[in-house]
Design an enzyme around this catalytic site. Structure first.
Site, PDB file in Angstrom:
ATOM      1  N   ARG A  83      48.260  16.164 -62.909  1.00 38.18           N
ATOM      2  CA  ARG A  83      47.184  15.466 -63.636  1.00 38.18           C
ATOM      3  C   ARG A  83      46.924  16.202 -64.941  1.00 38.18           C
ATOM      4  NH1 ARG A  83      41.926  15.312 -60.291  1.00 38.18           N
ATOM      5  NH2 ARG A  83      42.985  13.679 -59.123  1.00 38.18           N
ATOM      6  N   ARG A 152      36.364  19.524 -64.937  1.00 42.48           N
ATOM      7  CA  ARG A 152      37.497  18.577 -64.994  1.00 42.48           C
ATOM      8  C   ARG A 152      37.523  17.850 -66.341  1.00 42.48           C
ATOM      9  NH1 ARG A 152      39.279  17.194 -59.771  1.00 42.48           N
ATOM     10  NH2 ARG A 152      39.191  19.056 -58.478  1.00 42.48           N
ATOM     11  N   LYS A 222      34.680  21.169 -57.781  1.00 38.53           N
ATOM     12  CA  LYS A 222      34.921  20.566 -59.092  1.00 38.53           C
ATOM     13  C   LYS A 222      33.604  20.247 -59.817  1.00 38.53           C
ATOM     14  CE  LYS A 222      36.495  16.936 -56.390  1.00 38.53           C
ATOM     15  NZ  LYS A 222      37.333  15.800 -56.110  1.00 38.53           N
ATOM     16  N   LYS A 224      32.105  17.734 -63.245  1.00 41.99           N
ATOM     17  CA  LYS A 224      32.522  16.628 -64.116  1.00 41.99           C
ATOM     18  C   LYS A 224      31.476  16.317 -65.183  1.00 41.99           C
ATOM     19  CE  LYS A 224      35.417  14.661 -60.529  1.00 41.99           C
ATOM     20  NZ  LYS A 224      35.752  13.518 -59.661  1.00 41.99           N
ATOM     21  N   CYS A 445      42.003   3.030 -56.511  1.00 42.97           N
ATOM     22  CA  CYS A 445      42.581   4.379 -56.538  1.00 42.97           C
ATOM     23  C   CYS A 445      44.025   4.319 -56.036  1.00 42.97           C
ATOM     24  CB  CYS A 445      41.758   5.306 -55.660  1.00 42.97           C
ATOM     25  SG  CYS A 445      42.013   4.987 -53.907  1.00 42.97           S
ATOM     26  N   CYS A 451      48.456   9.686 -51.891  1.00 44.54           N
ATOM     27  CA  CYS A 451      47.254  10.470 -51.584  1.00 44.54           C
ATOM     28  C   CYS A 451      47.209  10.871 -50.105  1.00 44.54           C
ATOM     29  CB  CYS A 451      46.002   9.663 -51.937  1.00 44.54           C
ATOM     30  SG  CYS A 451      44.522  10.616 -51.533  1.00 44.54           S
ATOM     31  N   CYS A 490      39.729   5.521 -49.072  1.00 40.79           N
ATOM     32  CA  CYS A 490      38.918   6.384 -48.195  1.00 40.79           C
ATOM     33  C   CYS A 490      37.549   6.530 -48.854  1.00 40.79           C
ATOM     34  CB  CYS A 490      39.601   7.742 -47.981  1.00 40.79           C
ATOM     35  SG  CYS A 490      39.259   8.956 -49.259  1.00 40.79           S
ATOM     36  N   CYS A 494      37.154   7.669 -55.444  1.00 40.88           N
ATOM     37  CA  CYS A 494      37.832   7.977 -56.719  1.00 40.88           C
ATOM     38  C   CYS A 494      37.774   6.850 -57.744  1.00 40.88           C
ATOM     39  CB  CYS A 494      39.277   8.374 -56.453  1.00 40.88           C
ATOM     40  SG  CYS A 494      39.402   9.884 -55.480  1.00 40.88           S
TER      41      CYS A 494
HETATM   42 FE1  SRM Z   1      39.547  11.723 -56.802  1.00 38.38          FE
HETATM   43  C1  SRM Z   1      40.465  13.755 -54.288  1.00 38.38           C
HETATM   44  C2  SRM Z   1      42.689  10.695 -57.210  1.00 38.38           C
HETATM   45  C3  SRM Z   1      38.668  10.352 -59.769  1.00 38.38           C
HETATM   46  C4  SRM Z   1      36.248  11.892 -55.894  1.00 38.38           C
HETATM   47  N1  SRM Z   1      41.295  12.228 -55.944  1.00 38.38           N
HETATM   48  C5  SRM Z   1      41.480  13.139 -54.936  1.00 38.38           C
HETATM   49  C6  SRM Z   1      42.968  13.386 -54.690  1.00 38.38           C
HETATM   50  C7  SRM Z   1      43.399  14.512 -55.572  1.00 38.38           C
HETATM   51  C8  SRM Z   1      43.358  13.632 -53.207  1.00 38.38           C
HETATM   52  C9  SRM Z   1      43.438  15.061 -52.752  1.00 38.38           C
HETATM   53  O1  SRM Z   1      42.447  15.799 -52.871  1.00 38.38           O
HETATM   54  O2  SRM Z   1      44.467  15.446 -52.250  1.00 38.38           O
HETATM   55  C10 SRM Z   1      43.520  12.025 -55.178  1.00 38.38           C
HETATM   56  C11 SRM Z   1      44.973  12.015 -55.639  1.00 38.38           C
HETATM   57  C12 SRM Z   1      45.601  10.681 -55.343  1.00 38.38           C
HETATM   58  C13 SRM Z   1      46.931  10.498 -55.946  1.00 38.38           C
HETATM   59  O3  SRM Z   1      47.906  10.343 -55.179  1.00 38.38           O
HETATM   60  O4  SRM Z   1      47.051  10.467 -57.152  1.00 38.38           O
HETATM   61  C14 SRM Z   1      42.469  11.625 -56.190  1.00 38.38           C
HETATM   62  N2  SRM Z   1      40.534  10.827 -58.271  1.00 38.38           N
HETATM   63  C15 SRM Z   1      41.815  10.388 -58.205  1.00 38.38           C
HETATM   64  C16 SRM Z   1      42.151   9.485 -59.372  1.00 38.38           C
HETATM   65  C17 SRM Z   1      43.592   9.594 -59.840  1.00 38.38           C
HETATM   66  C18 SRM Z   1      41.798   8.041 -58.972  1.00 38.38           C
HETATM   67  C19 SRM Z   1      42.168   6.955 -59.940  1.00 38.38           C
HETATM   68  O5  SRM Z   1      42.272   5.827 -59.453  1.00 38.38           O
HETATM   69  O6  SRM Z   1      42.330   7.165 -61.123  1.00 38.38           O
HETATM   70  C20 SRM Z   1      41.095   9.973 -60.383  1.00 38.38           C
HETATM   71  C21 SRM Z   1      41.563  11.130 -61.228  1.00 38.38           C
HETATM   72  C22 SRM Z   1      40.509  11.518 -62.221  1.00 38.38           C
HETATM   73  C23 SRM Z   1      40.929  12.522 -63.249  1.00 38.38           C
HETATM   74  O7  SRM Z   1      41.705  12.175 -64.145  1.00 38.38           O
HETATM   75  O8  SRM Z   1      40.421  13.640 -63.213  1.00 38.38           O
HETATM   76  C24 SRM Z   1      39.996  10.434 -59.444  1.00 38.38           C
HETATM   77  N3  SRM Z   1      37.776  11.300 -57.715  1.00 38.38           N
HETATM   78  C25 SRM Z   1      37.633  10.617 -58.883  1.00 38.38           C
HETATM   79  C26 SRM Z   1      36.279  10.185 -59.043  1.00 38.38           C
HETATM   80  C27 SRM Z   1      35.732   9.344 -60.186  1.00 38.38           C
HETATM   81  C28 SRM Z   1      35.208  10.174 -61.322  1.00 38.38           C
HETATM   82  O9  SRM Z   1      35.318  11.387 -61.330  1.00 38.38           O
HETATM   83  O10 SRM Z   1      34.665   9.564 -62.234  1.00 38.38           O
HETATM   84  C29 SRM Z   1      35.589  10.620 -57.926  1.00 38.38           C
HETATM   85  C30 SRM Z   1      34.102  10.308 -57.599  1.00 38.38           C
HETATM   86  C31 SRM Z   1      33.158  11.132 -58.373  1.00 38.38           C
HETATM   87  C32 SRM Z   1      32.887  12.421 -57.682  1.00 38.38           C
HETATM   88  O11 SRM Z   1      33.543  13.396 -57.997  1.00 38.38           O
HETATM   89  O12 SRM Z   1      32.034  12.425 -56.766  1.00 38.38           O
HETATM   90  C33 SRM Z   1      36.544  11.320 -57.095  1.00 38.38           C
HETATM   91  N4  SRM Z   1      38.536  12.714 -55.357  1.00 38.38           N
HETATM   92  C34 SRM Z   1      37.193  12.592 -55.109  1.00 38.38           C
HETATM   93  C35 SRM Z   1      36.874  13.313 -53.898  1.00 38.38           C
HETATM   94  C36 SRM Z   1      35.463  13.450 -53.264  1.00 38.38           C
HETATM   95  C37 SRM Z   1      34.823  14.684 -53.778  1.00 38.38           C
HETATM   96  C38 SRM Z   1      33.485  14.954 -53.185  1.00 38.38           C
HETATM   97  O13 SRM Z   1      32.929  15.979 -53.512  1.00 38.38           O
HETATM   98  O14 SRM Z   1      32.958  14.184 -52.426  1.00 38.38           O
HETATM   99  C39 SRM Z   1      38.090  13.844 -53.420  1.00 38.38           C
HETATM  100  C40 SRM Z   1      38.287  14.692 -52.150  1.00 38.38           C
HETATM  101  C41 SRM Z   1      38.212  16.132 -52.440  1.00 38.38           C
HETATM  102  O15 SRM Z   1      38.025  16.567 -53.567  1.00 38.38           O
HETATM  103  O16 SRM Z   1      38.336  16.864 -51.453  1.00 38.38           O
HETATM  104  C42 SRM Z   1      39.111  13.447 -54.353  1.00 38.38           C
HETATM  105 FE1  SF4 Z   2      42.779   9.300 -52.127  1.00 38.68          FE
HETATM  106 FE2  SF4 Z   2      40.459   8.579 -51.135  1.00 38.68          FE
HETATM  107 FE3  SF4 Z   2      40.621   9.271 -53.681  1.00 38.68          FE
HETATM  108 FE4  SF4 Z   2      41.687   7.007 -52.892  1.00 38.68          FE
HETATM  109  S1  SF4 Z   2      39.492   7.534 -52.820  1.00 38.68           S
HETATM  110  S2  SF4 Z   2      42.694   8.520 -54.193  1.00 38.68           S
HETATM  111  S3  SF4 Z   2      42.386   7.480 -50.886  1.00 38.68           S
HETATM  112  S4  SF4 Z   2      40.963  10.604 -51.988  1.00 38.68           S
END
Ligand code: SRM
Ligand code: SF4
Length: 576
Positions: A83, A152, A222, A224, A445, A451, A490, A494
């Protein structure tokens, strides 16, 4: 509570295992050099955790796992996601072309625009990680801090529209990103991926020199940051740990920023103490204070975030547990050391997707293109990846990524607009005006196959649901409604599904939890309508609600506002 990163922490809890990995990593180095040189196709647990800070996740091709014959001896099909860190989602044409080439050479032939204005590569093998990272660094693009317990990608409305406010926000996004980049981590990144020159004695370096903002343990989790305008919340400010909402005077000159803290989306199944939370308003700062305030908030989070339970480690839980008034008191007394002005009256009133042709006000034009679920690929007659490459090469436009997983081709000379239009036709790339509203307002997502946390499909499942909704909305004469639909595989959220009018969150197998009643402008969380809905029942259930909406809406009331007004009981009765 101390604000001195050098002070030895005296925890009265058992720190999570990741804390120990960070503590002994010599500022994010660990044994990554040795692990990368080894023949193994994957990293150790320690390496897997540390490589995140460098912008990469170890993953497994889950399609390959599914297709492996039962009892087969072969192990997991390991691969890596990278990323990038692109504050405000900005790239030059030359940089875009390098990324396009690398996606073919080392990744799975696609580029994935993210919900935070960045780009991800998927499917990279371990032995190609270094070449890929060196490849984009040569074009001055980095992945440091794309993931990991640091700040981030900083978001800011990407549109190059006229007006001082957007320009200032985009500049401040760069400033905050640069200021919050890990300092010693940057050296580690260079050593490991680029020049190989190892520094010694890091363990003995005082933390305030090595990593002045983060300290040796970095953040609990993280962090943001995002910048938005009241009339254009295209980055979902209330989902950010730290949001800056630009306040302007009557001429549009930016006078400062209302500060929001503690937004977040992620929830964990079976953990009622985890939840989506909309950021709370903290106060107001001048543009000159934005960078300092970001540092001060990060330090509060560094010191007070939960380091024992990673599921409750985000800033939102500090705000939710304390309440915003106590948060403000602690912040002002221990971290800001001066009065914090009250927030100005600046309600959020709109979101602009920035799709179609717009004049930039400087003689140039930009074209916003809707990219379904952010995936840039060639698929049948729609050769999006080839077409974008052809346009970037022919026109030399700059590229910007929006927080809605879309792409803006910018700085286009008016004389070249026709050439761009003709290349869109040649490569079968749909114009935004020919796409339905509901498709343009949808996001998903990646989920399966990359993922590891996904429990259902998302990016590959949503398009069919949208196709059914398109038919239903057209039949009801509602095709002009900008209804936002977001799906995730899930509950981690994201694609920010809890802030859309319709949220579809993977529950397992082919079932989803349906959420309803949010707001397309990101001002309100939605609420759970029904759990464990089979995917084929989603569109029919929504059609029933759309039918009532058409009949009973009040004036130009939006779908989300209607659902919020009539309430969950009435909505559940409709679909019972
Ligand atoms: Fe996310 C984890 C993809 C934005 C909340 N996110 C992940 C991971 C890295 C899975 C992992 O931990 O192994 C996913 C990788 C999937 C893949 O195969 O690519 C993943 N997140 C994404 C992306 C690519 C989704 C998308 O459709 O674009 C986004 C990348 C953003 C970036 O460029 O930095 C992405 N993730 C978000 C957002 C939205 C935002 O930030 O505006 C959220 C919700 C906001 C937040 O942070 O609460 C988000 N991602 C999570 C979480 C839940 C974190 C939490 O504290 O609850 C996880 C799980 C974790 O971190 O353990 C996670
Ligand atoms: Fe993976 Fe869940 Fe984030 Fe989708 S919402 S990319 S399934 S961690």
């Amino acid at each position: 509570m101390t604000t001195d990163p050098t002070a030895a922490p005296v925890p009265d809890f058992t720190p999570s295992p990741v804390e120990a990995i960070k503590a002994t990593s010599q500022y994010l180095r660990g044994n990554l050099v040795e692990e990368l040189a080894s023949d193994s196709d994957h990293l150790t647990d320690e390496g897997k955790n540390l490589v995140k800070f460098h912008g990469s996740y170890q993953q497994e091709d889950r399609d390959a796992r599914k297709n492996r014959p039962k009892g087969a001896a072969a192990g997991k099909a390991y691969c890596f996601m990278i990323r990038l860190k692109l504050p405000g989602g900005k790239l030059t044409a030359a940089q875009y072309l390098v990324l396009d080439e690398l996606s073919d050479k080392y990744a799975n032939g696609t580029l994935r625009l993210t919900t935070r204005q960045s780009i991800q590569f998927h499917g990279i093998l371990k032995h190609d990680l270094k070449s890929t990272i060196a490849g984009f660094n040569a074009a001055l693009v980095t992945s440091l801090g794309g993931c990991g317990d640091v700040n981030r990608n900083v978001m800011a409305c990407p549109a190059p529209l006229p007006g001082a406010a957007r320009k200032q926000m985009q500049k401040l996004a760069d400033d905050v990103a640069a200021h919050l980049a890990p300092k010693s981590g940057t050296q580690a990144y260079h050593e490991i991926w680029l020049n190989g020159e190892k520094q010694t004695g890091l363990d003995t370096l005082p933390a305030e020199v090595a990593e002045p903002i983060y300290g040796k343990l970095y953040l609990p989790r993280k962090f943001k940051v995002g910048f938005a305008l009241p009339n254009d919340n295209c980055i979902d400010i209330l989902a950010q740990c730290l949001g800056f909402l630009c306040v302007t005077d009557k001429d549009g000159t930016p006078v400062g920023y209302n500060v929001y803290v503690g937004g977040g989306q992620g929830r964990s199944n079976g953990r009622a103490d985890t939840f989506a939370y909309p950021a709370a308003c903290l106060g107001f700062v001048t543009p000159e204070e934005v960078v300092a305030l970001s540092e001060a908030i990060i330090k509060l989070y560094r010191d007070h975030g939960n380091r024992a339970d990673r599921k409750r480690a985000r800033l939102k839980y500090v705000v939710a547990d304390w309440g915003v008034d106590k948060f403000r008191d602690v912040f002002v007394a221990d971290y800001w050391h001066k009065p914090l002005a009250e927030a100005k009256d600046a309600p959020i009133t709109n979101v602009d997707l920035h799709l179609g042709w717009y004049g930039q006000g400087d003689g140039k034009w930009f074209l916003g293109l809707s990219v379904e679920n952010g995936r840039i690929k060639d698929a049948g007659p729609t050769r999006l990846r080839s077409g974008l490459r052809a346009i970037a090469a022919a026109v030399g436009c700059t590229v910007r990524i929006s927080g809605q997983q879309d792409l803006l081709l910018c700085d286009i000379d008016p004389a070249k607009k026709a050439q761009v239009d003709s290349l869109l036709n040649e490569y079968g790339i749909p114009r935004p005006e020919n796409l339905s509203m509901v498709r343009k307002w949808s996001m998903a997502c990646p989920a399966i196959p990359t993922c590891p946390l996904a429990i259902t499909e998302s990016e590959r499942a949503l398009p069919a649901v949208i196709t059914q909704m398109e038919t239903d909305l057209k039949e009801l004469g509602l095709e002009g409604e900008p209804i936002s639909v977001r799906m995730t595989g899930c509950p981690n959220g994201c694609a920010r599904p809890y802030q859309s009018e319709v949220g579809l969150v993977g529950r397992g197998g082919t079932k989803y939890t349906m959420f309803i009643g949010g707001d397309s402008y990101g001002r309100r969380l939605n609420a759970e309508l029904q759990d464990s809905v089979p995917i084929e029942q989603i569109a029919p259930k929504l059609k029933t609600i759309f039918t009532h909406f058409k009949k009973d809406r009040s004036g130009r009331e939006s779908f989300g506002d209607y659902c919020s007004r009539v309430g969950l009981d009435a909505l559940r009765a409709m679909i019972a």
